[in-house]
Design a protein around this motif. Structure first.
Motif, PDB file in Angstrom:
ATOM      1  N   THR A 197      -7.116 -36.287 -20.121  1.00  0.00           N
ATOM      2  CA  THR A 197      -5.706 -36.694 -20.136  1.00  0.00           C
ATOM      3  C   THR A 197      -5.551 -37.873 -21.091  1.00  0.00           C
ATOM      4  O   THR A 197      -6.246 -38.878 -20.968  1.00  0.00           O
ATOM      5  N   ILE A 198      -4.630 -37.752 -22.038  1.00  0.00           N
ATOM      6  CA  ILE A 198      -4.410 -38.850 -22.992  1.00  0.00           C
ATOM      7  C   ILE A 198      -3.491 -39.884 -22.340  1.00  0.00           C
ATOM      8  O   ILE A 198      -2.415 -39.532 -21.854  1.00  0.00           O
ATOM      9  N   VAL A 199      -3.907 -41.141 -22.348  1.00  0.00           N
ATOM     10  CA  VAL A 199      -3.076 -42.175 -21.717  1.00  0.00           C
ATOM     11  C   VAL A 199      -2.589 -43.242 -22.697  1.00  0.00           C
ATOM     12  O   VAL A 199      -1.637 -43.968 -22.392  1.00  0.00           O
ATOM     13  N   HIS A 200      -3.229 -43.335 -23.852  1.00  0.00           N
ATOM     14  CA  HIS A 200      -2.878 -44.425 -24.775  1.00  0.00           C
ATOM     15  C   HIS A 200      -3.306 -44.029 -26.185  1.00  0.00           C
ATOM     16  O   HIS A 200      -4.365 -43.440 -26.364  1.00  0.00           O
ATOM     17  N   ASN A 258       6.144 -39.731 -20.212  1.00  0.00           N
ATOM     18  CA  ASN A 258       5.035 -39.213 -19.407  1.00  0.00           C
ATOM     19  C   ASN A 258       3.975 -40.265 -19.088  1.00  0.00           C
ATOM     20  O   ASN A 258       2.877 -39.912 -18.650  1.00  0.00           O
ATOM     21  N   GLY A 259       4.293 -41.527 -19.329  1.00  0.00           N
ATOM     22  CA  GLY A 259       3.420 -42.602 -18.876  1.00  0.00           C
ATOM     23  C   GLY A 259       2.430 -43.124 -19.888  1.00  0.00           C
ATOM     24  O   GLY A 259       1.695 -44.077 -19.602  1.00  0.00           O
ATOM     25  N   GLU A 260       2.404 -42.537 -21.082  1.00  0.00           N
ATOM     26  CA  GLU A 260       1.495 -43.065 -22.098  1.00  0.00           C
ATOM     27  C   GLU A 260       2.098 -44.314 -22.744  1.00  0.00           C
ATOM     28  O   GLU A 260       3.318 -44.483 -22.779  1.00  0.00           O
ATOM     29  N   THR A 261       1.246 -45.170 -23.284  1.00  0.00           N
ATOM     30  CA  THR A 261       1.705 -46.281 -24.111  1.00  0.00           C
ATOM     31  C   THR A 261       1.139 -46.114 -25.521  1.00  0.00           C
ATOM     32  O   THR A 261       0.080 -45.516 -25.716  1.00  0.00           O
ATOM     33  N   ARG A 300      -7.006 -42.373 -26.755  1.00  0.00           N
ATOM     34  CA  ARG A 300      -7.768 -42.751 -25.571  1.00  0.00           C
ATOM     35  C   ARG A 300      -7.424 -41.838 -24.412  1.00  0.00           C
ATOM     36  O   ARG A 300      -6.248 -41.729 -24.029  1.00  0.00           O
TER      37      ARG A 300
END
Lengths: 405, 405
Positions: free
Chosen positions: A149-152, A253-256, A276
Motif C-alpha cells: 500500500t502506497i502511503v507517501h 485516500n490518506g496519502e501525503t 513509500r
C-alpha cells in the motif's frame, strides 16, 4: 500528418522543435511564432534546412493559430501565456500540446477545463517526466504490488538555476520576473506529475489540501554579488522567491506528498522521486529499491552503498518496453529520451483519435498546486483547499497510466 | 564523584547503565528504579558485578530521588515520565540528565523551564546526536562559512520500529500506547537537536511556527497481519499514528526546517541530516558535500557516485578533536560513540560547575515540536505558534555549540 504551429521559440522551444518535432515524420510545421523576430527567423531557417518548407513567421499568437489548415499548436512560451494560448486554440478547434509550468490564478485553470470540456478539442499537458525511465520503472513496480500500500510520495525540482534566473532580463527568460515578483512552488509538475498518476489523482483519488513554506531568499543575491557580468539591474533586484519552498499535499485516500522547489542554491540536478509503501520503497536519489525483509543497515552510508543503483536489477522484470527498446538516437533527442516519448504520445493520440494520456484535469490539478502554494505561503502556511476540477467525476474515473504498464 | 540514581531500566536504560555510566569513573550509582522488579534486579546485579557495590532498588521514583546523598538522577524512562521526574528532582536540588523523547502538553514544558529557572538545579537534555560525528563535522564546516548563509535544514527519524512498536505490550515498551493513541511527530529531537543548534535557536534565532501532516496508518496493521507471533490484542489494535509525518518549522531569521517521522514502513536507518546554504550543502544520506562551483552532474545517480561519502575528505580540516581522538573502546559504548560523549559532557559540566551544554530551553523548544505537531495534525495542518520559552532572552543569548568547534 499533423499540420502544426509552434509558439514560443526560446531555448526550450528551439530545442524541442529541432530535436523532437523535426524528427517526427507525423508533424508538419506550417507556422512559428515568437515575440522576438530573431527567434522566429532562426527556427524558420532550421525548418527550411531540415524539411525544405517555408514556415510562416508570426509575432501574434492569435494570428499564428489562425494560420490556415492547422491541426495542432505546440505551446512552448513563458509560463504567463500557456493557459491563455491553450484556451484560444481550443476555442478554434486546434489541438493543444502545452509545455509545463505554473499558473497564476485558479480562475484560469477553471476556464482551461471548462473550455476543453465544452469544445472537446484535444489538449495534452506535456509533462515529460511522466515518461521517464526511473518514474515508469517505479510506477510499474508499484502497480504490481512490490511496494504494498502506497502511503507517501516525495520529489523535488532540484536544479541550480541561478545563472538562468539572474540573467533572465538579458537572456529574455520568463523566470526573472517570476522570481522577482512571486514566492511559491513555481515548478511542481516534473516531480508531481508522476506522483499524481501513481496515486490515481482524479482517477479514484484527489488532492485535498496544499500547504507551503518558503525559506528566505539569499541565494540569488549572493550569487549576483559574485557575478562578474552582473549589471546594475541584477544587483539591485530584490527577489521575493524563497530559495527552498517546501510543499505538502494531502490526498483523499490518506496519502501525503512532499515537494521541494530548490533552484537558487548550489546543488546538482535531482528530482528525488520517491515512493513509500508498506512493503518497500523506491528512491530516485540513489536509484535504489528497498524491499521488506531485506537486511536493515544501521549506518546511512553503508545503506546507500548496499542499495545504490540497485533498481537496475528490477528492469528486466518491470521496465516498460518503450524503455527496453529505446534507440540510441532517441536518447539523444532531449532529457535522455523522455522528450521524444511524450511528444510521440501526443501525435499518436491525435492521429488515432484517442484520449490524451495526460489530460486537462491533470494539467489543472497539478498547476493548481503552484497557485495554492502561493496562497499558503502568503497566509503563513495555512492549508489551502484544492478545487475539484473533475466536479465529482474523480469517483468514477478509472486509474490509468500514461502507457500500459 | 557524582552519586547518582538511575530511573527507567528498560532496554535503553540497561544499555546506557552498562555501557556508559559504569564505564565512567566519575559516576557512582547508589540507587536504581523501575516499575518492574526483574529489571531492577538485573541492573543491581550488573552494578554489583562491575563496581562491587549494592545499589538500592526502588519502584517509586520519588523514593529513589530521596535516596540519601544523591547528586544526580539519570532519567531513562518512557516518554510519559521524563518531565514529571525531572521537575521533581530539580525541586529537590538533584541534577537531571534526561533522555530524549516527546511531550504531551505545552504546560508541562513551561513548568519544566520555570522549575529549572527558579531552583537553578542543573538540567541537561541528553540528545546524543548533537555529539555525533556527521552532525559535528557539518556544523563545524558551517561555522567556518563553508556553506555560506544557511537557509534550510532537514532531517528524519527513519527507523523501522514495526517489531518494537507492535510487540510493545509484550515487551513493556512505551511506544505501543503512543502509537495506538496519538498521531504526531513523536520523536523529533535526534535530527532536530543538531539543526536547532546549528541555526542558533534560542540563541539569536527561534522557532516561530510548526505545521505537521500525517499520512494514513497502514504499516503496522499490514506488518502484524503477517507476523507469526501476533496475538489478538496486536491484531485488533487500531493505530492512530500515521506512517509518515511531515513537519515544517519556520524560524525567526527566515530559515525553514523539514522533519520526517518514518518508523512504521520498511526502510534502513537514516537521519538524513542536511544543511543547505548559499555556498554549499552537506547531506548525511550519502555523507556528501557539494560546494558552489563544483561540476553540476545532470543525472542523479552520477551525482551520488561522484560525491558519495566525500565528506570524509573534509575531516582533517574540520572534524572536532573528540572525534579525531576517539578510542576504539568508546566507539563500542553506544551508537558509535555519541552516547559516551553526551554523558561525559553531563558529568564533566556537573563536576566543574559549568553550564549544561544542552539546556532546559533546548529541551522545551525541541519537545514542544512534538506537542505542536499533534495540534497541527488535529487542526488539518494549520500552523501552530511556538511559545517563547526564553521569554525574550533569545535576543540576548549568544550562539554556542555543544563543544568548541
Amino acid at each position: 500528418m499533423i499540420n502544426a504551429c509552434v509558439i514560443g521559440l526560446g531555448s526550450r522551444g528551439f530545442h524541442l522543435t529541432r530535436n523532437v518535432l523535426l524528427n517526427n515524420d507525423d508533424v508538419n510545421i506550417l507556422a512559428v511564432c515568437d515575440l522576438y523576430e530573431d527567434r522566429v527567423q532562426k527556427v524558420q531557417e532550421l525548418i527550411k534546412e531540415k524539411k525544405g518548407n517555408d514556415a510562416k513567421g508570426y509575432s501574434d499568437y492569435k494570428e499564428a493559430i489562425n494560420h490556415e489548415g492547422l491541426d495542432a499548436v505546440y505551446v512552448f512560451t513563458g509560463w504567463e501565456w500557456h493557459t491563455e494560448i491553450a484556451i484560444y486554440a481550443m476555442e478554434k478547434g486546434i489541438a493543444v500540446a502545452s509545455e509545463v509550468g505554473c499558473e497564476y490564478s485558479l480562475d484560469s485553470l477553471m476556464k482551461l477545463v471548462e473550455t476543453q470540456e465544452r469544445t472537446g478539442t484535444p489538449y495534452m499537458f506535456m509533462e515529460n517526466c511522466c515518461y521517464n525511465k526511473d518514474e515508469l520503472l517505479a510506477t510499474a513496480m508499484a502497480r504490481k504490488g512490490m511496494f504494498g500500500t502506497i502511503v507517501h510520495c516525495s520529489g523535488a525540482y532540484g536544479h541550480d538555476l541561478r545563472s538562468e534566473v539572474s540573467h533572465g532580463l538579458i537572456n529574455r527568460h520568463y523566470r526573472f520576473k517570476n522570481y522577482e515578483n512571486r514566492n511559491l512552488e513555481n515548478y511542481p509538475t516534473h516531480e508531481l506529475g508522476p506522483i499524481a498518476r501513481l496515486l490515481n489523482i482524479n482517477r479514484g483519488n484527489r488532492f485535498v489540501s496544499v500547504s507551503a513554506f518558503a525559506s528566505k531568499a539569499a541565494g540569488l543575491k549572493e550569487y549576483i554579488a559574485n557575478c562578474e557580468d552582473a549589471d546594475e539591474v541584477m544587483k539591485n533586484t530584490v527577489w521575493k522567491q524563497g530559495d527552498i519552498v517546501t510543499t505538502v499535499i494531502t490526498c483523499a485516500n490518506g496519502e501525503t506528498i512532499l515537494l521541494r522547489l530548490d533552484t537558487t542554491l548550489p546543488r546538482s540536478y535531482s528530482r528525488e522521486f520517491t515512493v513509500r509503501g508498506t512493503k518497500g520503497l523506491y528512491t530516485q536519489e540513489n536509484n535504489s529499491v528497498y524491499l521488506d525483509g531485506e537486511k536493515e543497515y544501521w549506518e546511512p552510508v553503508d545503506y546507500n552503498k548496499a542499495t545504490i543503483d540497485n533498481a537496475k536489477n528490477y528492469e528486466e522484470e518491470f521496465l516498460p518496453d518503450i524503455w527496453k527498446n529505446i534507440t540510441e538516437e532517441q536518447t539523444q533527442l532531449g532529457h535522455g529520451g523522455m522528450d521524444w516519448f511524450v511528444y510521440k504520445a501526443f501525435s499518436d493520440a491525435l492521429q488515432n483519435g484517442e484520449p490524451m494520456p495526460i489530460d486537462v484535469y491533470d494539467a489543472a490539478t497539478w498547476m493548481a498546486v503552484s497557485v495554492l502554494s502561493e496562497m499558503s505561503i502568503a497566509a503563513g502556511g495555512a492549508p489551502q483547499l484544492m478545487p475539484d476540477f473533475t466536479k465529482g467525476k474523480w469517483h468514477l474515473r478509472k486509474p490509468e497510466d500514461v502507457i500500459k504498464l
